[in-house]
Design a protein around this motif. Structure first.
Motif, PDB file in Angstrom:
ATOM      1  N   LEU A   1     -18.173  41.770  48.854  1.00 48.88           N
ATOM      2  CA  LEU A   1     -19.463  42.219  48.340  1.00 48.88           C
ATOM      3  C   LEU A   1     -19.451  43.690  47.951  1.00 48.88           C
ATOM      4  CD1 LEU A   1     -21.735  40.487  51.004  1.00 48.88           C
ATOM      5  CD2 LEU A   1     -21.313  39.703  48.670  1.00 48.88           C
ATOM      6  N   GLU A   2     -18.788  44.517  48.742  1.00 50.41           N
ATOM      7  CA  GLU A   2     -18.841  45.963  48.536  1.00 50.41           C
ATOM      8  C   GLU A   2     -17.556  46.534  47.936  1.00 50.41           C
ATOM      9  OE1 GLU A   2     -21.557  47.861  49.266  1.00 50.41           O
ATOM     10  OE2 GLU A   2     -22.611  46.001  49.736  1.00 50.41           O
ATOM     11  N   ASN A   3     -16.474  45.760  48.023  1.00 51.11           N
ATOM     12  CA  ASN A   3     -15.156  46.256  47.611  1.00 51.11           C
ATOM     13  C   ASN A   3     -14.745  47.472  48.428  1.00 51.11           C
ATOM     14  OD1 ASN A   3     -12.875  45.779  46.009  1.00 51.11           O
ATOM     15  ND2 ASN A   3     -13.453  47.392  44.551  1.00 51.11           N
ATOM     16  N   LYS A   4     -15.262  47.548  49.670  1.00 51.44           N
ATOM     17  CA  LYS A   4     -14.903  48.601  50.606  1.00 51.44           C
ATOM     18  C   LYS A   4     -14.868  47.996  52.007  1.00 51.44           C
ATOM     19  CE  LYS A   4     -16.949  52.466  48.038  1.00 51.44           C
ATOM     20  NZ  LYS A   4     -17.945  53.572  48.069  1.00 51.44           N
ATOM     21  N   TRP A   5     -14.046  48.606  52.849  1.00 50.56           N
ATOM     22  CA  TRP A   5     -13.965  48.122  54.227  1.00 50.56           C
ATOM     23  C   TRP A   5     -15.094  48.728  55.057  1.00 50.56           C
ATOM     24  CZ3 TRP A   5     -11.101  44.075  54.333  1.00 50.56           C
ATOM     25  CH2 TRP A   5      -9.963  43.990  53.534  1.00 50.56           C
ATOM     26  N   SER A   6     -15.586  47.953  56.003  1.00 47.97           N
ATOM     27  CA  SER A   6     -16.743  48.379  56.792  1.00 47.97           C
ATOM     28  C   SER A   6     -16.408  48.376  58.279  1.00 47.97           C
ATOM     29  CB  SER A   6     -17.930  47.435  56.534  1.00 47.97           C
ATOM     30  OG  SER A   6     -18.927  47.603  57.517  1.00 47.97           O
ATOM     31  N   ALA A   7     -16.708  49.494  58.967  1.00 56.52           N
ATOM     32  CA  ALA A   7     -16.519  49.556  60.412  1.00 56.52           C
ATOM     33  C   ALA A   7     -17.554  48.692  61.136  1.00 56.52           C
ATOM     34  CB  ALA A   7     -16.615  51.006  60.900  1.00 56.52           C
ATOM     35  N   VAL A   8     -18.761  48.622  60.583  1.00 55.03           N
ATOM     36  CA  VAL A   8     -19.784  47.770  61.175  1.00 55.03           C
ATOM     37  C   VAL A   8     -19.364  46.308  61.089  1.00 55.03           C
ATOM     38  CG1 VAL A   8     -22.195  47.020  61.049  1.00 55.03           C
ATOM     39  CG2 VAL A   8     -21.615  49.415  60.668  1.00 55.03           C
ATOM     40  N   ALA A   9     -18.702  45.959  59.995  1.00 51.14           N
ATOM     41  CA  ALA A   9     -18.254  44.579  59.825  1.00 51.14           C
ATOM     42  C   ALA A   9     -17.217  44.195  60.876  1.00 51.14           C
ATOM     43  CB  ALA A   9     -17.677  44.383  58.423  1.00 51.14           C
ATOM     44  N   ILE A  10     -16.278  45.088  61.160  1.00 49.47           N
ATOM     45  CA  ILE A  10     -15.255  44.739  62.146  1.00 49.47           C
ATOM     46  C   ILE A  10     -15.879  44.616  63.536  1.00 49.47           C
ATOM     47  CG2 ILE A  10     -14.507  47.112  62.685  1.00 49.47           C
ATOM     48  CD1 ILE A  10     -11.658  46.048  62.840  1.00 49.47           C
ATOM     49  N   CYS A  11     -16.864  45.469  63.843  1.00 50.64           N
ATOM     50  CA  CYS A  11     -17.552  45.353  65.133  1.00 50.64           C
ATOM     51  C   CYS A  11     -18.336  44.050  65.206  1.00 50.64           C
ATOM     52  CB  CYS A  11     -18.483  46.549  65.340  1.00 50.64           C
ATOM     53  SG  CYS A  11     -17.617  48.121  65.576  1.00 50.64           S
ATOM     54  N   SER A  12     -18.986  43.679  64.114  1.00 49.37           N
ATOM     55  CA  SER A  12     -19.711  42.411  64.065  1.00 49.37           C
ATOM     56  C   SER A  12     -18.775  41.239  64.298  1.00 49.37           C
ATOM     57  CB  SER A  12     -20.401  42.250  62.704  1.00 49.37           C
ATOM     58  OG  SER A  12     -21.260  43.319  62.440  1.00 49.37           O
ATOM     59  N   GLY A  13     -17.592  41.306  63.666  1.00 50.51           N
ATOM     60  CA  GLY A  13     -16.629  40.228  63.834  1.00 50.51           C
ATOM     61  C   GLY A  13     -16.092  40.141  65.248  1.00 50.51           C
ATOM     62  N   PHE A  14     -15.767  41.285  65.841  1.00 45.64           N
ATOM     63  CA  PHE A  14     -15.300  41.276  67.226  1.00 45.64           C
ATOM     64  C   PHE A  14     -16.314  40.582  68.134  1.00 45.64           C
ATOM     65  CE2 PHE A  14     -12.674  45.369  66.524  1.00 45.64           C
ATOM     66  CZ  PHE A  14     -11.532  44.627  66.277  1.00 45.64           C
ATOM     67  N   ILE A  15     -17.576  40.963  67.998  1.00 42.93           N
ATOM     68  CA  ILE A  15     -18.603  40.435  68.905  1.00 42.93           C
ATOM     69  C   ILE A  15     -18.809  38.941  68.670  1.00 42.93           C
ATOM     70  CG2 ILE A  15     -21.062  40.528  69.471  1.00 42.93           C
ATOM     71  CD1 ILE A  15     -20.870  43.570  69.046  1.00 42.93           C
ATOM     72  N   SER A  16     -18.860  38.500  67.416  1.00 46.80           N
ATOM     73  CA  SER A  16     -19.049  37.078  67.164  1.00 46.80           C
ATOM     74  C   SER A  16     -17.887  36.265  67.734  1.00 46.80           C
ATOM     75  CB  SER A  16     -19.204  36.811  65.659  1.00 46.80           C
ATOM     76  OG  SER A  16     -18.008  37.128  64.961  1.00 46.80           O
ATOM     77  N   GLY A  17     -16.662  36.802  67.637  1.00 45.23           N
ATOM     78  CA  GLY A  17     -15.517  36.102  68.202  1.00 45.23           C
ATOM     79  C   GLY A  17     -15.559  36.046  69.711  1.00 45.23           C
TER      80      GLY A  17
END
Length: 479
Positions: free
Chosen positions: A279-295
């Protein structure tokens, strides 16, 4: 001397024996006891971890109020657990299958005897460890008040909710007399009581609170991604005690659960990051934190049941499903501002359903206690799928209805209205509810005009409150 139980528990008294004349420690391995005690402390670290996570996700003018809510909500849960929560969840003398009685009120008669759930640790330690679960669950729910909820009513809600929602859910699946336990539900460390309970309760709380004002939502973004990252790391650290010690001993099942937790977390983070990058064509630190928590949430019910290889697709599935689940709040028009339902409720459901397909008997037996148990489809137990689905529906339905009723009743009691005024929302919850601030310059700003009074030709300085990135869904507010 080998560190192992030298004497089998004789079952003579409710407390394990007279500690004046009998060494009650001989029934337990010192290693198991030490491991669960340390893990209880690790689980407690998750409470301030949630506070930092929520603080970073909010605007800076409400940052401190969310730390307060998590810490005090968790504290209230610990007191409730001592007062009657443990008895309501784990009383061994209540057989109704829904909720316990007050046989262990105030931890009466809870000491050196093993609990009904495991012979590996004394009941007093079991009660403390399980109490940390209750504290974390209540702290998760506190995210529902973000930027508009009053603190004292939230504290009252914490005690009532832990009593009427968390304790029954825990009794259902972890008390040997609970209906879900007898039904054969596979829920290792709390997909129902902790994850569905907190995620669905946060959604219900947000529904009763109502949406934030639209003018306050323009370009809404988290104010401090570093705090989000710190909170996430503290949560991950605590989760290894949360999932690992749910085997109640320093055994191979604990090691297996920790491995599964790590694998699921990293695979979910990979998936979430890729979805947001598109969506953004950029990496997101919030996204990686979101992924860690969902996992990690998805691993909570599954980490002590599924083989290691099954954690890889579990993490990918959780990351993808939870990423898209952040859109649910827009469909139902509920301002679940910190995505509690998507991150906890949905991920918990994914993990529970995963057990139906991939739970394996050899993984369950690694604790040396739960031998000869049957897993899911890997063991040709095809019934397990509808058992897990029925449990998910029961937990979600009960939690949403009862939580909404609690909120509606509290709202009608003078002094306990849940929502702050619109003026308070504009000022921020820190100024309205706390009187202290996470950042000095927020307080200094209030006196800026007194120090530098504008002349007739000068304008008034506007509120410098910036907007930043989105909530846990990273780019989700942007599409």
């Amino acid at each position: 001397m080998l560190d192992e139980r030298a004497v089998a528990y004789n079952g003579t008294t409710a407390t394990g024996g007279d500690s004046v004349t009998t060494d009650l420690n001989v029934y337990y391995s010192m290693g198991d006891t030490a491991y669960v005690m340390v893990s209880a402390a690790m689980v407690f670290i998750m409470v301030p971890g949630l506070g930092f996570l929520y603080s970073g996700l909010a605007r800076r003018k409400s940052a401190l109020s969310l730390i307060w809510a998590c810490m005090m909500g968790g504290s209230m849960a610990i007191f409730q657990w001592f007062f009657w929560g443990y008895s309501l969840a784990f009383s061994s003398t209540a057989t109704n299958g829904f909720i316990g009685n007050l046989h262990a009120f105030g931890l009466h008669n809870v000491l050196g005897a093993p609990p009904a759930g495991t012979p590996l640790v004394p009941e007093l330690l079991f009660a403390m460890y399980q109490g940390m679960f209750c504290a974390v669950t209540v702290a998760i729910v506190m995210g529902g008040i973000a930027e508009r909820g009053r603190l004292f009513p939230a504290l009252v809600f914490s005690f009532v909710w832990a009593t009427l929602v968390y304790c029954p859910l825990a009794c259902w699946v972890w008390n040997p007399n609970g209906w879900a336990f007898k039904y054969g539900v596979l829920d290792y460390a709390g997909g129902g009581p902790v994850e569905i309970g907190s995620g669905v309760a946060g959604l219900a709380y947000s529904m009763v609170l109502g949406r934030r004002k639209e003018k306050l939502l323009l370009n809404y973004r988290p104010h401090n991604v570093s705090l989000i990252t710190l909170g996430t790391i503290l949560l991950w650290f605590g989760w290894l005690g949360f999932n690992g010690a749910s085997s109640f001993g320093a055994n191979l099942r604990a090691v297996y659960a920790c491995w599964n937790s790590n694998l699921t977390a990293v695979c979910a983070a990979f998936a979430w990051c890729v979805l947001d990058f598109r969506l953004e064509n950029k990496w997101s630190a919030v996204a990686i934190c979101s992924g860690f928590i969902s996992g990690l949430v998805a691993a909570t019910p599954a980490s002590g049941f599924v083989p290691l290889w099954a954690s890889v697709p579990l993490g990918i599935t959780a990351g993808v499903v939870c990423n898209f689940a952040t859109k649910v709040k827009y469909l139902v028009h509920i301002d679940d501002s910190l995505d509690l339902f998507a991150e906890h409720g949905v991920a918990g459901i994914v993990g529970l359903i995963w057990n139906a397909f991939f739970a394996a008997d050899y993984v369950i037996g690694l604790d040396g206690v739960n031998l000869n148990m049957t897993g899911g489809w890997l063991n040709h137990n095809y019934r397990q799928l509808y058992v897990q689905i029925a449990y998910v529906l029961a937990c979600a339905g009960y939690t949403f209805v009862v939580t909404a009723l609690i909120c509606l009743v509290l709202n009608r009691i003078p002094m306990l209205q849940l929502r702050a005024t619109e003026e308070a929302e504009v000022k921020g919850m820190d100024e309205d509810q706390i009187g202290e601030f996470a950042y000095d310059y927020v307080e200094v700003r209030r006196d800026f005009l007194a120090w530098n009074k504008p002349t007739a030709t000068e304008g008034v300085v506007a509120d410098p409150e910036p907007s930043g990135s989105s909530t846990m869904g990273s780019a989700h507010e942007k599409h």
